[in-house]
Design a protein around this motif. Structure first.
Motif, PDB file in Angstrom:
ATOM      1  N   ILE A 117       0.847  -1.195   0.000  1.00  0.00           N
ATOM      2  CA  ILE A 117       0.000   0.000   0.000  1.00  0.00           C
ATOM      3  C   ILE A 117       0.885   1.249   0.000  1.00  0.00           C
ATOM      4  O   ILE A 117       1.848   1.328   0.764  1.00  0.00           O
ATOM      5  N   SER A 119       0.746   5.379   0.504  1.00  0.00           N
ATOM      6  CA  SER A 119      -0.051   6.569   0.806  1.00  0.00           C
ATOM      7  C   SER A 119       0.820   7.809   0.699  1.00  0.00           C
ATOM      8  O   SER A 119       2.032   7.765   0.935  1.00  0.00           O
ATOM      9  N   SER A 124       2.283   9.283  -7.711  1.00  0.00           N
ATOM     10  CA  SER A 124       2.044   8.714  -9.037  1.00  0.00           C
ATOM     11  C   SER A 124       2.534   7.273  -9.090  1.00  0.00           C
ATOM     12  O   SER A 124       3.449   6.877  -8.362  1.00  0.00           O
ATOM     13  N   THR A 126       3.613   4.087 -11.732  1.00  0.00           N
ATOM     14  CA  THR A 126       4.058   3.734 -13.086  1.00  0.00           C
ATOM     15  C   THR A 126       4.359   2.243 -13.141  1.00  0.00           C
ATOM     16  O   THR A 126       5.223   1.761 -12.402  1.00  0.00           O
TER      17      THR A 126
ATOM     18  N   ILE B  45       8.452  -1.420  -6.425  1.00  0.00           N
ATOM     19  CA  ILE B  45       7.737  -2.476  -5.693  1.00  0.00           C
ATOM     20  C   ILE B  45       7.569  -3.663  -6.623  1.00  0.00           C
ATOM     21  O   ILE B  45       7.227  -3.488  -7.794  1.00  0.00           O
ATOM     22  N   GLY B  47       6.065  -7.884  -6.731  1.00  0.00           N
ATOM     23  CA  GLY B  47       5.370  -8.975  -6.049  1.00  0.00           C
ATOM     24  C   GLY B  47       6.103 -10.283  -6.256  1.00  0.00           C
ATOM     25  O   GLY B  47       6.761 -10.491  -7.279  1.00  0.00           O
ATOM     26  N   ASP B  82      10.812  10.154 -16.298  1.00  0.00           N
ATOM     27  CA  ASP B  82      10.592   8.785 -16.786  1.00  0.00           C
ATOM     28  C   ASP B  82      11.875   7.963 -16.829  1.00  0.00           C
ATOM     29  O   ASP B  82      11.855   6.757 -16.568  1.00  0.00           O
ATOM     30  N   ARG B  85      12.437   6.742 -13.358  1.00  0.00           N
ATOM     31  CA  ARG B  85      11.480   5.674 -13.015  1.00  0.00           C
ATOM     32  C   ARG B  85      11.855   4.364 -13.718  1.00  0.00           C
ATOM     33  O   ARG B  85      11.789   3.285 -13.117  1.00  0.00           O
ATOM     34  N   ASP B  86      12.254   4.452 -14.992  1.00  0.00           N
ATOM     35  CA  ASP B  86      12.691   3.238 -15.700  1.00  0.00           C
ATOM     36  C   ASP B  86      13.906   2.617 -15.015  1.00  0.00           C
ATOM     37  O   ASP B  86      14.003   1.392 -14.885  1.00  0.00           O
ATOM     38  N   GLY B  89      12.880   0.807 -11.966  1.00  0.00           N
ATOM     39  CA  GLY B  89      12.279  -0.469 -12.367  1.00  0.00           C
ATOM     40  C   GLY B  89      13.352  -1.511 -12.660  1.00  0.00           C
ATOM     41  O   GLY B  89      13.262  -2.667 -12.219  1.00  0.00           O
ATOM     42  N   THR B 114       6.105  -7.966 -12.377  1.00  0.00           N
ATOM     43  CA  THR B 114       6.856  -6.853 -12.975  1.00  0.00           C
ATOM     44  C   THR B 114       6.821  -5.683 -11.992  1.00  0.00           C
ATOM     45  O   THR B 114       5.880  -5.569 -11.205  1.00  0.00           O
ATOM     46  N   PRO B 115       7.834  -4.820 -12.030  1.00  0.00           N
ATOM     47  CA  PRO B 115       7.895  -3.758 -11.013  1.00  0.00           C
ATOM     48  C   PRO B 115       6.909  -2.617 -11.252  1.00  0.00           C
ATOM     49  O   PRO B 115       6.549  -2.328 -12.392  1.00  0.00           O
ATOM     50  N   THR B 116       6.486  -2.018 -10.172  1.00  0.00           N
ATOM     51  CA  THR B 116       5.654  -0.819 -10.202  1.00  0.00           C
ATOM     52  C   THR B 116       6.417   0.278  -9.470  1.00  0.00           C
ATOM     53  O   THR B 116       6.993   0.018  -8.404  1.00  0.00           O
ATOM     54  N   ILE B 117       6.456   1.466 -10.056  1.00  0.00           N
ATOM     55  CA  ILE B 117       7.237   2.559  -9.474  1.00  0.00           C
ATOM     56  C   ILE B 117       6.292   3.614  -8.906  1.00  0.00           C
ATOM     57  O   ILE B 117       5.304   3.989  -9.538  1.00  0.00           O
ATOM     58  N   VAL B 118       6.614   4.062  -7.708  1.00  0.00           N
ATOM     59  CA  VAL B 118       5.839   5.123  -7.064  1.00  0.00           C
ATOM     60  C   VAL B 118       6.724   6.348  -6.982  1.00  0.00           C
ATOM     61  O   VAL B 118       7.875   6.248  -6.537  1.00  0.00           O
ATOM     62  N   SER B 119       6.214   7.503  -7.405  1.00  0.00           N
ATOM     63  CA  SER B 119       6.946   8.734  -7.110  1.00  0.00           C
ATOM     64  C   SER B 119       6.022   9.728  -6.436  1.00  0.00           C
ATOM     65  O   SER B 119       4.814   9.736  -6.677  1.00  0.00           O
ATOM     66  N   GLY B 120       6.589  10.547  -5.582  1.00  0.00           N
ATOM     67  CA  GLY B 120       5.815  11.495  -4.784  1.00  0.00           C
ATOM     68  C   GLY B 120       6.603  11.761  -3.520  1.00  0.00           C
ATOM     69  O   GLY B 120       6.962  10.818  -2.809  1.00  0.00           O
ATOM     70  N   HIS B 123       6.296   9.847   0.160  1.00  0.00           N
ATOM     71  CA  HIS B 123       5.206   8.862   0.235  1.00  0.00           C
ATOM     72  C   HIS B 123       5.598   7.751   1.213  1.00  0.00           C
ATOM     73  O   HIS B 123       6.778   7.574   1.530  1.00  0.00           O
ATOM     74  N   ILE B 125       5.170   3.527   2.316  1.00  0.00           N
ATOM     75  CA  ILE B 125       4.998   2.179   1.766  1.00  0.00           C
ATOM     76  C   ILE B 125       4.640   1.245   2.916  1.00  0.00           C
ATOM     77  O   ILE B 125       5.330   1.232   3.932  1.00  0.00           O
TER      78      ILE B 125
END
Lengths: 153, 153
Positions: A117, A119, A124, A126, B45, B47, B82, B85-86, B89, B114-120, B123, B125
């Motif tokens: 999760i 928050s 964003s 991706t 992130i 799985g 981007d 972020r790549d 990943g 496959t990876p998921t990227i969070v930006s902010g 944030h 986790i």
């Protein structure tokens, strides 16, 4: 990845939110994402392996997740706290599990990791993958959320 | 989940960052997380399924990821875009893949999504799982990052 994979996630999302949170979300048009960014205030992310390798996310606006969790727990929700994050994890697990059962019937067998999760206001998301990324925006009476599903080719 | 599973992720992290980004991160003490929150400015992130079901995340401060990607690409990095972020990943995939190869040798067989990227900015986790969540903080000359690994019992 085509409608054969995306539709079960759409149907699972509506089913889970209807059953768990008495919400009747209206799906917008699914679209293939070209830009990289979905925004949300709280997101659930889960990895997928098996016949297809990928990831799924569900990103809620703060107003929307508060309404969902309020319906779910039957008590007012004033902030994004651990209870809300646990609920988003449960919703992510249930949508992914429901979609996987629907796909099993089509002879597509997927496994899932455990949810993570995120928050943070306006973060964003991706998905990094080799195939298409499909987004389905949903409207509810309390705001929007978006499902994204990404698989490798 | 114990040192048998966590150590390969620690070794993989050091190996990947050394090889890809010429960084020599210093691991802090790994600890079992009791609270739910790791903070970062950009996170990858992924799985995990197979003999254990779970998730892994790597969360970088902005200064740290800029230095990593600058070393990786050999050119200045001024913002989280981007390309960054790549790269996150790719780093997430490589650490998870390297750890999985190490675990294979111990007869623990994992698959990854496959990876998921969070930006902010800032944030948080939270891994939702039934077993322990282990965090390993790392220091670099350009700031901190943290690896978290969570598996179901």
């Amino acid at each position: 990845m085509d409608a054969k994979i995306i539709n079960p996630f759409l149907e699972a999302t509506i089913n889970v939110l209807k059953t768990m949170a008495m919400l009747d979300p209206t799906p917008g048009k699914a679209f293939v994402k070209k830009d990289t960014v979905a925004h949300g205030d709280v997101s659930g992310i889960i990895g997928i392996t098996g016949d297809a390798q990928g990831s799924m996310s569900i990103s809620f606006s703060e107003s929307c997740i508060k309404a969902v969790v309020q319906n779910l727990l039957g008590m007012p929700v004033t902030e994004i706290n651990d209870e809300v994050r646990d609920a988003v994890g449960e919703i992510t697990n249930m949508i992914c599990g429901d979609a996987r059962r629907r796909l099993d019937a089509d002879n597509i067998h997927l496994q899932a990791g455990t949810p993570t999760i995120v928050s943070g206001k306006g973060h964003s998301i991706t998905h990094i993958n080799d195939g298409p990324r499909i987004a389905i925006p949903f409207d509810t009476s309390s705001g929007q959320f978006v499902i994204e599903v990404a698989f490798n080719k």
